[in-house]
Design an enzyme around this catalytic site. Structure first.
Site: not given
Length: 537
Positions: A118, A239, A285, A346, A381
């Protein structure tokens, strides 16, 4: 009505359930949840759980990736312990029946996990159950908890406020909570030796969110009202890729799609991420969300496209069956068509400050999972570190509370009083204020902020909080009213924290201070009666 228990857990996501499961060996657990036990942010987590599970990976690499994403605000000791304790938590989940996707079977007969890559990760380390990992983890934990006689699930109950003895002239210690039975409308008094907040995030404070309706920041708001310290609320993660469709609701497209080669394109098909970061689609992100937001505002587009059509259809369906089926439901075949996407609120990287065991600044009050600010995430995060954090801190809190003191008598606490409150005949006030809070947060306190926007937001939220407080004291409490009250408090905290950070760092980007400033590489802390300020670590 008064109920007593050893452990009162508020929230039924990965943190609350895993704590309840472990703490049940040391005492009685009462787990309170607003709707059904399965309804939480955990259920909607698609990507998976990040942990070092391969010989091609290392703790040092996972630590380095987390620190880089956190933009200078991660607490090193917390990152290290979460990364190093992660594999054991995955093992625990598998032992209670969680089924993760596996790859080849080794010679010893053990199945090796299939690991995703990811954004922000330098190695494949995300354990997953197709693209519905949260649902599988939630299922396994609920099944395990329901088999334990010492755990009682109280569904359809919404926490109103924490009970601290300071309210009644005693010491500052949390002894329980007032909880609304939604069906009966009655407020129950619950006393506990330890109260564990595991209430999740607050995405519903924003107009567009990937979160379910239960994510209204209840734990943070209640802890703040009780006098607990809150930190880093300006760092709300958006997100990058939520399905854009007029009828679809809060459906996100997991980070793992970009990890498997999906490309972000403008509506005319032009790829654009390399303009913003050399890692392109694999950038963290915050970078990807801001890039999309900038392109949408620059071009006037209502969405961008996430394109995975160059991959083999069978592979896409195998990797992302939930996404394939959901998009097909809305007339999109992702093996043939790019997917219209927009950013959406998100994940809450800030929250109630805790130590390495989940203790808050109020004795006997604990916080774990998304509602806590442990120092793991810093200013942003890293993908799939959220379920990891919930599991690790639930385990650490359960260990710390195994020898809980049952010798002290239960305190004398007044039961809930309705006073002169009456049934409401003005529910439209809740609907109107709910919409106002969420719209102003999206427009003024979203992906890109400014001093002017934050000042306007602060004025409007202050007025809304006055109206909500007046309504709260005049009428019987309902779940909708309690949730509105809590998202307004969360909005106030996000605005207040954002207003004192005169730089851009991680998830906080302001057009007035577009660069990071080393003197602001500190946590933002706020407490009731104490304005938000930066504090060194």
């Amino acid at each position: 009505m008064t109920i007593t228990t050893d452990f009162l857990v508020i929230g039924s996501g990965v943190a609350g359930l895993s704590f309840a499961l472990e703490a049940s060996a040391h005492g009685d657990v009462l787990l309170v949840t607003k709707r059904g036990a399965e309804e939480s942010n955990t259920k909607y987590a698609q990507g998976g759980i990040a942990a070092v599970l391969s010989g091609a990976d290392s703790f040092d690499a996972h630590i380095a990736d987390t620190l880089k994403a956190g933009a200078g605000l991660c607490h090193d000791v917390v990152v290290k312990l979460c990364v190093e304790e992660g594999p054991a938590r995955i093992k625990m989940l598998r032992e209670i029946g969680a089924k993760f996707d596996t790859a080849d079977v080794g010679a010893d007969g053990d199945a090796d996990l299939d690991l995703h890559l990811e954004g922000g990760h330098s190695a494949r380390r995300v354990a997953h159950a197709a693209d519905m990992t949260g649902r599988e983890v939630e299922r396994a934990l609920i099944d395990a908890v329901r088999r334990v006689p010492s755990v009682r699930l109280l569904e359809g109950h919404t926490a109103v406020d924490l009970i601290t003895m300071a309210k009644y002239g005693g010491p500052e210690v949390c002894v329980g909570a007032y909880v609304l039975d939604v069906d009966s409308g009655k407020v129950v008094t619950i006393l506990a030796r330890a109260v564990v907040l595991a209430s999740g995030g607050a995405g519903k404070a924003y107009l567009y969110t990937t979160n379910p309706d239960v994510a209204t920041g209840d734990g943070v708001a209640m802890a703040f009202r009780a006098g607990a310290e809150i930190a880093n609320m300006e760092f709300y993660q958006f997100h990058p890729t939520c399905l854009y469709h007029p009828q679809a609701k809060r459906f996100l497209l997991t980070e793992a799609m970009r990890g498997e080669g999906a490309i972000l394109r403008l509506p005319d098909g032009t790829p654009f991420m390399k303009r913003y970061d050399p890692r392109a689609e694999l950038a963290p992100r915050d970078i990807v969300a801001r890039a999309i937001d900038h392109e949408m505002k620059k071009t006037g587009a209502e969405y961008v496209l996430l394109d995975i059509t160059d991959k083999k259809p069978a592979a896409v369906k195998d990797r992302f069956p939930g996404i394939y089926e959901e998009c097909l439901r809305w007339g999109l075949d992702i093996t043939r068509q790019p997917i219209p996407v927009v950013p959406a609120a998100h994940y809450m990287c800030g929250g109630i400050t805790t130590n390495l065991e989940g203790r808050t600044t109020i004795p006997s009050l604990w916080a774990i999972g998304e509602c806590a600010c442990t120092g793991l995430h810093g200013a942003n995060r890293l993908a799939s570190n959220s379920l990891l954090e919930g599991l690790v801190f639930a385990h650490r809190a359960a260990i710390a509370l195994k020898d809980i003191d049952r010798s002290r008598p239960w305190p004398e606490v007044p039961e809930w009083e309705v006073g002169s409150a009456t049934p409401s005949d003005e529910a439209v006030v809740i609907t109107q204020n709910w919409d106002e809070v969420r719209r102003l947060m999206w427009n003024y306190v979203g992906i890109v902020r400014s001093n002017t926007r934050l000042k306007r937001a602060a004025r409007r939220v202050a007025l809304l909080e006055e109206e909500i407080a007046e309504y709260y004291w005049r009428y019987f409490v309902t779940r909708d009213l309690l949730e509105l009250r809590n998202i307004a408090t969360v909005a106030q905290l996000v605005i207040e924290c954002a207003s004192v950070r005169h730089e851009s760092r991680g998830l906080h980007f302001t057009s007035d201070y577009p660069d990071a400033d080393p003197k602001f590489a500190r946590d933002t802390v706020v407490k009731r009666g104490v304005p938000a300020h930066l504090r060194g670590r």
